[in-house]
Scaffold this active site. Structure first.
Site, PDB file in Angstrom:
ATOM      1  N   SER A 121      42.362  43.270  24.897  1.00 34.42           N
ATOM      2  CA  SER A 121      43.723  43.044  24.383  1.00 34.42           C
ATOM      3  C   SER A 121      44.373  41.889  25.115  1.00 34.42           C
ATOM      4  O   SER A 121      45.395  41.372  24.687  1.00 34.42           O
ATOM      5  CB  SER A 121      44.585  44.294  24.527  1.00 34.42           C
ATOM      6  OG  SER A 121      44.871  44.514  25.878  1.00 34.42           O
ATOM      7  N   HIS A 142      40.572  46.421  18.800  1.00 30.96           N
ATOM      8  CA  HIS A 142      41.053  46.934  20.091  1.00 30.96           C
ATOM      9  C   HIS A 142      41.353  48.430  20.040  1.00 30.96           C
ATOM     10  O   HIS A 142      42.283  48.866  19.354  1.00 30.96           O
ATOM     11  CB  HIS A 142      42.309  46.143  20.513  1.00 30.96           C
ATOM     12  CG  HIS A 142      42.913  46.635  21.786  1.00 30.96           C
ATOM     13  ND1 HIS A 142      44.240  46.970  21.917  1.00 30.96           N
ATOM     14  CD2 HIS A 142      42.355  46.876  22.993  1.00 30.96           C
ATOM     15  CE1 HIS A 142      44.468  47.378  23.147  1.00 30.96           C
ATOM     16  NE2 HIS A 142      43.338  47.327  23.816  1.00 30.96           N
ATOM     17  N   GLU A 154      43.779  48.387  16.898  1.00 31.03           N
ATOM     18  CA  GLU A 154      44.365  47.123  16.438  1.00 31.03           C
ATOM     19  C   GLU A 154      43.253  46.170  15.969  1.00 31.03           C
ATOM     20  O   GLU A 154      42.228  46.027  16.650  1.00 31.03           O
ATOM     21  CB  GLU A 154      45.187  46.480  17.557  1.00 31.03           C
ATOM     22  CG  GLU A 154      46.427  47.305  17.887  1.00 31.03           C
ATOM     23  CD  GLU A 154      47.151  46.888  19.164  1.00 31.03           C
ATOM     24  OE1 GLU A 154      48.389  46.959  19.186  1.00 31.03           O
ATOM     25  OE2 GLU A 154      46.471  46.507  20.138  1.00 31.03           O
ATOM     26  N   ASN A 193      50.045  47.254  23.711  1.00 30.85           N
ATOM     27  CA  ASN A 193      50.008  46.937  25.141  1.00 30.85           C
ATOM     28  C   ASN A 193      51.192  46.095  25.590  1.00 30.85           C
ATOM     29  O   ASN A 193      51.572  46.129  26.763  1.00 30.85           O
ATOM     30  CB  ASN A 193      48.699  46.223  25.506  1.00 30.85           C
ATOM     31  CG  ASN A 193      47.604  47.218  25.840  1.00 30.85           C
ATOM     32  OD1 ASN A 193      47.815  48.421  25.752  1.00 30.85           O
ATOM     33  ND2 ASN A 193      46.458  46.724  26.207  1.00 30.85           N
TER      34      ASN A 193
HETATM   35  N1  3HC Z   1      38.297  61.295  27.244  1.00 26.70           N
HETATM   36  C1  3HC Z   1      38.083  61.896  26.061  1.00 26.70           C
HETATM   37  N2  3HC Z   1      38.849  62.910  25.634  1.00 26.70           N
HETATM   38  C2  3HC Z   1      39.850  63.332  26.416  1.00 26.70           C
HETATM   39  C3  3HC Z   1      40.132  62.727  27.661  1.00 26.70           C
HETATM   40  C4  3HC Z   1      39.294  61.652  28.073  1.00 26.70           C
HETATM   41  N3  3HC Z   1      39.467  60.988  29.217  1.00 26.70           N
HETATM   42  N4  3HC Z   1      41.191  63.338  28.221  1.00 26.70           N
HETATM   43  C5  3HC Z   1      41.561  64.296  27.363  1.00 26.70           C
HETATM   44  N5  3HC Z   1      40.758  64.300  26.280  1.00 26.70           N
HETATM   45  C6  3HC Z   1      40.832  65.156  25.107  1.00 26.70           C
HETATM   46  C7  3HC Z   1      40.703  66.609  25.473  1.00 26.70           C
HETATM   47  O1  3HC Z   1      39.341  67.002  25.502  1.00 26.70           O
HETATM   48  C8  3HC Z   1      41.449  67.262  24.341  1.00 26.70           C
HETATM   49  O2  3HC Z   1      40.616  67.330  23.217  1.00 26.70           O
HETATM   50  P1  3HC Z   1      40.808  68.457  22.082  1.00 26.70           P
HETATM   51  O3  3HC Z   1      42.020  68.064  21.296  1.00 26.70           O
HETATM   52  O4  3HC Z   1      39.540  68.399  21.296  1.00 26.70           O
HETATM   53  O5  3HC Z   1      41.011  69.739  22.820  1.00 26.70           O
HETATM   54  C9  3HC Z   1      42.576  66.281  24.015  1.00 26.70           C
HETATM   55  O6  3HC Z   1      42.137  65.017  24.560  1.00 26.70           O
HETATM   56  C10 3HC Z   1      43.870  66.660  24.687  1.00 26.70           C
HETATM   57  O7  3HC Z   1      43.619  66.777  26.087  1.00 26.70           O
HETATM   58  P2  3HC Z   1      44.351  67.771  27.086  1.00 26.70           P
HETATM   59  O8  3HC Z   1      44.834  68.968  26.279  1.00 26.70           O
HETATM   60  O9  3HC Z   1      43.474  68.008  28.254  1.00 26.70           O
HETATM   61  O10 3HC Z   1      45.545  66.925  27.677  1.00 26.70           O
HETATM   62  P3  3HC Z   1      46.734  66.193  26.955  1.00 26.70           P
HETATM   63  O11 3HC Z   1      47.279  66.993  25.831  1.00 26.70           O
HETATM   64  O12 3HC Z   1      47.625  65.746  28.056  1.00 26.70           O
HETATM   65  O13 3HC Z   1      46.068  64.879  26.316  1.00 26.70           O
HETATM   66  C11 3HC Z   1      45.692  62.580  26.475  1.00 26.70           C
HETATM   67  C12 3HC Z   1      45.388  63.943  27.074  1.00 26.70           C
HETATM   68  C13 3HC Z   1      45.124  62.514  25.056  1.00 26.70           C
HETATM   69  C14 3HC Z   1      44.969  61.555  27.345  1.00 26.70           C
HETATM   70  C15 3HC Z   1      47.248  62.388  26.429  1.00 26.70           C
HETATM   71  O14 3HC Z   1      47.775  62.643  27.701  1.00 26.70           O
HETATM   72  C16 3HC Z   1      47.670  61.016  25.991  1.00 26.70           C
HETATM   73  O15 3HC Z   1      47.766  60.724  24.809  1.00 26.70           O
HETATM   74  N6  3HC Z   1      47.990  60.161  26.984  1.00 26.70           N
HETATM   75  C17 3HC Z   1      48.420  58.780  26.716  1.00 26.70           C
HETATM   76  C18 3HC Z   1      47.211  57.928  26.495  1.00 26.70           C
HETATM   77  C19 3HC Z   1      47.596  56.517  26.207  1.00 26.70           C
HETATM   78  O16 3HC Z   1      48.747  56.103  26.243  1.00 26.70           O
HETATM   79  N7  3HC Z   1      46.569  55.723  25.919  1.00 26.70           N
HETATM   80  C20 3HC Z   1      46.762  54.283  25.687  1.00 26.70           C
HETATM   81  C21 3HC Z   1      46.450  53.594  26.960  1.00 26.70           C
HETATM   82  S1  3HC Z   1      46.591  51.829  26.809  1.00 26.70           S
HETATM   83  C22 3HC Z   1      45.060  51.347  26.400  1.00 26.70           C
HETATM   84  O17 3HC Z   1      44.156  52.089  26.260  1.00 26.70           O
HETATM   85  C23 3HC Z   1      44.905  49.882  26.154  1.00 26.70           C
HETATM   86  C24 3HC Z   1      43.693  49.304  26.819  1.00 26.70           C
HETATM   87  O18 3HC Z   1      43.718  47.908  26.499  1.00 26.70           O
HETATM   88  C25 3HC Z   1      43.637  49.511  28.316  1.00 26.70           C
END
Ligand code: 3HC
Length: 297
Positions: A121, A142, A154, A193
């Protein structure tokens, strides 16, 4: 259904491995490559644990999981897979010189009809497309971390990307069960982002100004704004080094001191505290990934 049946993913880190699994789950034949066999072994055990837990929750049958792993090959042999790929997705390290040389090689190896895409990104399509033959087939696709979960992908057009490439890339994103967000014009960071970066900068400003600590800022974001996780928790998930490299790149381009990585981020990166993947970032984590407290700066 699109013409994309065979996908090559370059890089088996947190993003590459999950992108490959998403494609395999959607019925595509996928190869995920890395330079290092131990990185592929780590990726495979992480993916097996994730998919076992999906089966245990009743979201997928054991047969579907096994069939998905049949379609997924993790190998250091990049070149053979490139020769038959319909789509290459690069998810290697966030360093432009590495990406450009990778794409120059891949453009020669892959069929001329193959789409070449970067998961980056921070680097816009034109910065990489200029390294390849037939740059009309280049775009960015992305994903977000964790790619197995996050719906948005994206799809970014560079100045030379053809309409056919955009249509095929967007259809691919739909076919793997994600929601495409199309950018018709490139801008570093794209949509999500850029917005996330503004929130992160403000969180670091509040921390470094001594207004509130890491935990307080994360708590406010979760409980006042409804974010699923706070900005520090999220940096630990995505890797503190990723945001650091993005900032370094932006500063190299602009020379503007406000684009420099924050002091606290630099300190953590220099210490090797990169987030969940090293067990320490803004927080300290147990081997099983439980948060154990704040990492003192
Ligand atoms: N990998 C894969 N799956 C994962 C995971 C991981 N690291 N962490 C959690 N999960 C899965 C769980 O297994 C669960 O699956 P299910 O629905 O089948 O049961 C689901 O996600 C929900 O997990 P939890 O119940 O344990 O926990 P949460 O409800 O807190 O969800 C989360 C975890 C989905 C990571 C949530 O906290 C979230 O949406 N966080 C924000 C993530 C975000 O903003 N991502 C964008 C980041 S920016 C980016 O990626 C850009 C790049 O350029 C760097």
């Amino acid at each position: 259904m699109t013409n994309i049946r065979t996908v090559l993913v370059i890089g088996s880190g947190a993003m590459g491995s999950q992108i490959a699994m998403v494609c395999a789950n959607a019925g595509l034949t996928v190869t995920c490559t890395d330079l290092d066999q131990s990185a592929l072994d780590r990726a495979e055990s992480m993916l097996r644990a994730r998919m076992d837990s999906t089966v245990a929750k009743g979201r997928m049958t054991a047969e579907q999981r096994d069939a998905a792993f049949e379609r997924l090959t993790l190998t250091t042999d990049r070149d053979s897979a490139a020769r038959t790929a319909d789509l290459v997705i690069e998810a290697a390290v966030e360093k432009l010189v590495v990406k450009r040389s990778l794409f120059a090689e891949l453009a020669d190896l892959a069929p001329e009809s193959a789409i070449l895409a970067s998961n980056s990104s921070s680097f816009v399509p034109s910065s990489m497309a200029s390294a390849v033959t037939h740059p009309g087939r280049f775009c960015n696709i992305h994903f977000f971390n964790p790619a197995l979960v996050m719906k948005c992908v994206e799809v970014v057009r560079g100045p030379e990307t053809t309409d056919d490439t955009m249509v095929a890339a967007t259809a691919f994103v739909e076919e793997i069960g994600k929601i495409p967000v199309v950018l018709e014009k490139e801008i570093p960071g794209f949509v999500a982002n850029r917005i996330l970066g503004a929130v992160r900068d403000e969180a670091l400003h509040l921390l470094e100004g001594g207004y509130a600590d890491v935990e307080a800022i994360d708590t406010a974001c979760r409980t006042a704004l409804g974010y699923p996780m706070g900005p520090f928790e999220l940096m630990d998930l995505t890797g503190i080094d990723i945001g650091y490299l993005v900032k370094k790149q932006r500063f190299a381009e602009s020379g503007d001191p406000k684009d420099q990585p924050a002091d606290t981020v630099t300190r953590l990166v220099e210490r090797g505290d990169l987030g969940r993947k090293t067990g320490r970032g803004w927080y300290i984590y147990s081997d099983s990934g439980e948060k154990q407290g704040i990492n003192q700066l």
